[in-house]
Every structure is written in C-alpha cells, then in structure tokens.
Design a protein around this motif. Structure first.
Motif, short mmCIF file in Angstrom:
data_model
loop_
_atom_site.label_atom_id
_atom_site.label_comp_id
_atom_site.label_asym_id
_atom_site.label_seq_id
_atom_site.Cartn_x
_atom_site.Cartn_y
_atom_site.Cartn_z
N ASN A 1 -7.33 8.54 43.15
CA ASN A 1 -6.20 7.86 43.81
C ASN A 1 -5.15 8.78 44.41
O ASN A 1 -4.06 8.33 44.72
N GLN B 1 12.86 4.38 43.30
CA GLN B 1 12.45 3.58 42.14
C GLN B 1 13.02 4.23 40.87
O GLN B 1 12.94 5.44 40.71
N ARG C 1 5.80 3.99 38.68
CA ARG C 1 4.65 4.23 37.80
C ARG C 1 3.46 4.78 38.57
O ARG C 1 3.21 4.39 39.71
N SER D 1 10.37 -0.74 40.11
CA SER D 1 9.09 -0.31 40.67
C SER D 1 8.63 -1.40 41.64
O SER D 1 8.69 -2.59 41.31
N THR D 2 8.20 -0.99 42.82
CA THR D 2 7.76 -1.99 43.80
C THR D 2 6.50 -2.71 43.30
O THR D 2 6.30 -3.89 43.58
N LYS E 1 -0.52 17.69 45.89
CA LYS E 1 -0.40 16.23 45.91
C LYS E 1 0.74 15.76 46.81
O LYS E 1 1.91 16.05 46.56
N ARG F 1 -0.87 6.20 37.73
CA ARG F 1 -1.98 5.84 36.85
C ARG F 1 -1.68 6.27 35.42
O ARG F 1 -0.96 7.23 35.19
C1 BTN Z 1 -0.44 8.05 40.97
O1 BTN Z 1 -0.28 9.13 41.53
O2 BTN Z 1 -0.92 7.97 39.82
C2 BTN Z 1 -0.09 6.79 41.71
C3 BTN Z 1 1.34 6.81 42.20
C4 BTN Z 1 1.72 5.48 42.84
C5 BTN Z 1 3.19 5.42 43.14
C6 BTN Z 1 3.52 4.17 43.91
S1 BTN Z 1 5.16 4.22 44.57
C7 BTN Z 1 5.04 2.54 45.01
C8 BTN Z 1 4.35 1.84 43.85
N1 BTN Z 1 5.29 1.50 42.81
C9 BTN Z 1 5.06 2.15 41.67
O3 BTN Z 1 5.72 2.04 40.61
N2 BTN Z 1 4.00 2.95 41.82
C10 BTN Z 1 3.44 2.86 43.16
#
Ligand code: BTN
Length: 270
Positions: A119, A56, A60, A32-33, A127, A62
């Motif tokens: 978010n 990834q 992740r 995950s970044t 989405k 929220r």
């Molecule tokens: C969401 O929809 O709840 C938020 C999603 C966020 C995804 C981005 S992808 C780059 C960064 N790395 C992750 O693991 N999550 C965020």
C-alpha cells in the motif's frame, strides 16, 4: 480555515465524477478522514462520498500505525464507494488503487512514482504516501469500502530529518522531487477522478485489469526484502505479485507467496 476551496473542487470535477458524487466535505482539521467516512451513511450503488482534510489529529496507516500530516503540507483524502457487485478479490483492491494513484501522479508530472506492496507509494525508494483501504458496512449484498490516501506534498521537516534515517525507511515529499509540485487543490481533483475511475473499473472487471500495470510500477521487484508475515520473517528477493495480488518472494527455500504481511526492510536490486 483551509486553503482548499470546496466549491472550486466540485466545479473542477468531470461530468462523470460529479454525477457519481454523493457528498464532498473539506475540513481544516479532523481526527481521520477514513474514520469520519466509516461513520457516515455509505454512498449509493457505484457512487462515492469524498472527504479531504488539511490535517488529521489521529491519522491512521496499516496495522494501526500513526499517519502524520502537517496543515497545508499534506493531502489527506478518503473516498467511500459502494460496489454494484461483490468484488471477487477485495484484498487486491489496494493494489489497484495504488496503480490508480501512481497513474494520476505520473500524469501530474511526478517523476517515476513506484509502488511498494501492498500500500505504499514511493519516489526514489522513499515513502511519498500510503493507502489505507477499509470496509465500511455491509448491508445485504452491497459492499462499501473507504479508501484513504495520504500524500506528503511539502514537509520541510522530513528533509531536515532525512539524514537521521536509513535509506529504505525514509519518507519523502513531492517538493523534494519537483520544482513546482502540484497544488493540493489540483492534486485533490485529479485523485478523486483517478481513484473513482479505479473503483468503478474494479467494480466491473475486478483485479485482472490492473495486474500488468502493477508489474510495471512495482518498486520492489528484484530487490532484497525482509517480510514479516505474522507467522514468520522471510528474507529473499521480491519477484512480483501473482494473479491474486499476493507478493512473491524468492527465498533460499524456494518461492513463497505472501498474502498478508509488511515489508520490514528492502534494499537495492539484487
Ligand atoms: C499507510 O501508509 O499505512 C497508509 C496511510 C494512509 C493515510 C491516509 S491519510 C487519509 C486517510 N485517513 C487516515 O486516517 N488514513 C488515510
């Protein structure tokens, strides 16, 4: 192997963004970044550190939800930033970043991106992407955050499965709304620029400067919503956000203010 060219990315950044860049890493695959940046040394004051991945393996969202990506079809980009001064209202930062991201997308010709508190980025009610803002470290008075954004660029499998899903919960991609979606390379540069500007502006002026823009991008305003707050489930009509960034919901019992929660469902404008 990634099709993103890190040297060309660096070379395309404006002078202001280049000057504020502590590091830029690009990976074909990563867990995950956001997780990666959280483990790195925070950037220097008012500067950023950026990481982009094609894919990834443990993306992740929220509430520890899984964020899915496909190599070459998604943009997964995170920026770590260290605030020069302690922000007065850090929770509203995600809303400001949503405004920054939607502004970038509009400038790239994406048709009418909208925001879903707190978010999500929507296109035509589905989405397109999401933002995950996490605190990195706190050393002394300095606060560093990691802001990760995921955008679905071209995911044909979403379209194949669209008919199985309900309208309000469906996901979409840029390719479903544009004959020529922006290249991931170009999108990356524009998002680094736009999100860095947002972080700097939040650093100097806080949330106030983003509130009016948020209202004009609010994709929930006037819609029926079901909101899970942790303590209860509210049914009502979304009526914007207040100056602190809390969601306002008109319910049968009066207006409620939601500081933290998730939209379980939303419908057409009431
Ligand atoms: C969401 O929809 O709840 C938020 C999603 C966020 C995804 C981005 S992808 C780059 C960064 N790395 C992750 O693991 N999550 C965020």
């Amino acid at each position: 192997m990634t099709d993103l060219d890190v040297e060309a990315l660096r070379g395309s950044l404006s002078q202001a963004a280049s000057a504020g860049l502590d590091a830029l890493d690009v990976f074909a695959e990563i867990d995950s970044t956001n997780t990666y940046l959280k483990a790195q040394t925070p950037p220097k004051l008012r500067r950023m550190r950026v990481v982009i991945a094609d894919h990834q393996t443990a993306g992740r969202g929220r509430h520890d939800r899984e964020w899915l990506s496909k190599p070459g079809g998604s943009l997964c980009l995170s920026i770590a930033y260290t605030f020069g001064q302690r922000p007065a209202n850090l929770p509203a930062l995600t809303l400001a970043l949503g405004v920054g991201a939607a502004t970038v997308l509009t400038e790239l010709g994406v048709p009418e991106p909208r925001l879903k508190w707190p978010n999500d980025i929507l296109l035509s009610g589905s989405k397109l992407g999401g933002i995950l803002t996490e605190s990195q470290t706190r050393s002394g008075d300095n606060i560093s955050v990691v802001a990760g954004i995921g955008i679905n660029v071209c995911l044909p499998q979403l379209r194949e499965r669209a008919s199985e899903r309900s309208w309000a919960h469906s996901a979409t991609d840029l390719a479903s709304h544009m004959s020529e979606p922006p290249q991931r390379q170009h999108l990356s540069v524009a998002l680094i620029e736009g999100l860095y500007r947002t972080l700097q502006s939040y650093d100097s002026g806080g949330a106030d400067g983003f509130m009016a823009a948020y209202q004009s991008l609010d994709g929930l305003f006037g819609r029926t919503v079901v909101v899970e707050t942790g303590a209860e489930v509210l049914h009502g009509i979304a009526s914007g956000i207040d100056e602190a960034g809390a969601l306002l919901v008109k319910t049968a019992e009066g207006e409620r203010r939601v500081i933290s929660g998730s939209i379980q469902r939303f419908g057409q404008a009431a």
